[in-house]
Design a protein around this motif. Structure first.
Motif, PDB file in Angstrom:
ATOM      1  N   PRO A 290     -26.890  48.080  88.067  1.00 29.41           N
ATOM      2  CA  PRO A 290     -27.465  46.847  88.613  1.00 29.41           C
ATOM      3  C   PRO A 290     -26.456  46.025  89.421  1.00 29.41           C
ATOM      4  N   ALA A 291     -25.203  45.943  88.954  1.00 26.03           N
ATOM      5  CA  ALA A 291     -24.199  45.183  89.693  1.00 26.03           C
ATOM      6  C   ALA A 291     -23.947  45.808  91.059  1.00 26.03           C
ATOM      7  N   ALA A 292     -23.916  47.152  91.114  1.00 30.76           N
ATOM      8  CA  ALA A 292     -23.729  47.837  92.394  1.00 30.76           C
ATOM      9  C   ALA A 292     -24.919  47.604  93.318  1.00 30.76           C
ATOM     10  N   ALA A 293     -26.129  47.630  92.765  1.00 29.88           N
ATOM     11  CA  ALA A 293     -27.324  47.441  93.594  1.00 29.88           C
ATOM     12  C   ALA A 293     -27.434  46.017  94.115  1.00 29.88           C
ATOM     13  N   LEU A 294     -27.049  45.040  93.296  1.00 27.29           N
ATOM     14  CA  LEU A 294     -27.167  43.637  93.689  1.00 27.29           C
ATOM     15  C   LEU A 294     -26.212  43.255  94.812  1.00 27.29           C
TER      16      LEU A 294
END
Length: 290
Positions: free
Chosen positions: A208-212
């Motif tokens: 999620p951190a990479a996608a955000l």
């Protein structure tokens, strides 16, 4: 292409692949909200707070999933109660319960000399030992996570922005917070057997951190986190097969590596874009629907 296909022709690797994909989906659905709301410490506490329940279940010959669920539920309920008391900060309450649950688990484990192997499995998991029954549990967890995410989406968005907004819109922030805690608990409990409690945190936060770093809307972040988690599973299993490394740890390491690559590319994008478009000033934050 033999090196790419050969590992997935083996039965236990196929089950590991499906298990990792299902874990990636449920962790993405819960983890996106964890990252957006800054609840990473809670996710870590829940993943470790399952130890006393798993330890007791193993000593009593019960299902470890039941023990993990009960233990994580106790910790989540404790976080909710301490948060409503207003006497302690949110992080302080989580920290106290985290230490209490982990200490209780270690004490229980220390009473059994034959528990070392079980603890190793609890901490690090064994994705290559996933059984068809485990896949069934994960499939149910994904289904429940999808239902909760769809039904609670508007409330989760409002709660992420401001609890007062959720209250104004009549979305009952207290219930929304409890549902979100239940979603995070579901992700950690259903995933610990596959990648272990020390590594489930990586799939809960890293994709999620990479996608955000790239998504400008929450639905896009949810889809991106799912795709990144599935990609980490495939690449992790490939690297593990050819390099002879621990599969679960390799999957988690690939997921974390994805975040650092995504973050580096996002910083490069932010430096290059103003040069290509002088009117560009700053990357907008994630847009949320009203």
């Amino acid at each position: 292409m033999e090196w790419l296909i050969a590992p997935f022709e083996v039965g236990f690797v196929q089950r590991a692949l499906w298990g990792g994909v299902l874990v990636s989906v449920v962790c993405a659905l819960a983890g996106t909200w964890v990252v957006l709301r800054g609840m990473a410490f809670l996710g870590d506490a829940l993943s470790h707070g399952m130890l006393p329940g798993v330890a007791l279940a193993s000593l009593l010959g019960a299902n470890p999933f039941v023990g993990a669920a009960l233990s994580a539920g106790v910790l989540a309920a404790g976080v909710t109660v301490l948060g409503r008391s207003g006497r302690l900060s949110h992080d302080t309450g989580i920290g106290l319960l985290f230490v209490a649950m982990l200490s209780a688990g270690v004490i229980i484990v220390s009473r059994s000399e034959s528990f070392a192997v079980d603890v190793t499995g609890f901490l690090f998991g064994d994705v290559l030992a996933v059984r068809n029954a485990d896949l069934g549990v994960l499939a149910v967890a994904v289904l429940v996570a999808v239902v909760v995410s769809v039904l609670g989406y508007r409330a989760f968005v409002a709660l992420t922005l401001d609890a007062r907004i959720a209250h104004t819109l009549g979305l009952r922030p207290g219930r929304a917070h409890a549902a979100l805690l239940a979603l995070i608990t579901l992700a950690t409990v259903s995933s610990f057997h596959v990648v272990g409690t020390l590594l489930v945190f990586g799939l809960l936060v890293a994709p999620p951190a990479a996608a955000l770093a790239w998504a400008r809307r929450i639905p896009a972040a949810l889809v991106g986190a799912t795709l990144l988690g599935c990609t980490a599973t495939v690449l992790g299993l490939l690297v593990s097969w050819h390099a002879g490394t621990a599969a679960g740890a390799t999957i988690a390491a690939v997921a974390v590596a994805q975040y650092f690559v995504s973050s580096a590319l996002a910083r490069l994008r932010d430096r290059v874009r103003p040069l290509l478009n002088p009117e560009w000033t700053i990357q907008e934050k994630v847009e949320t629907p009203t």
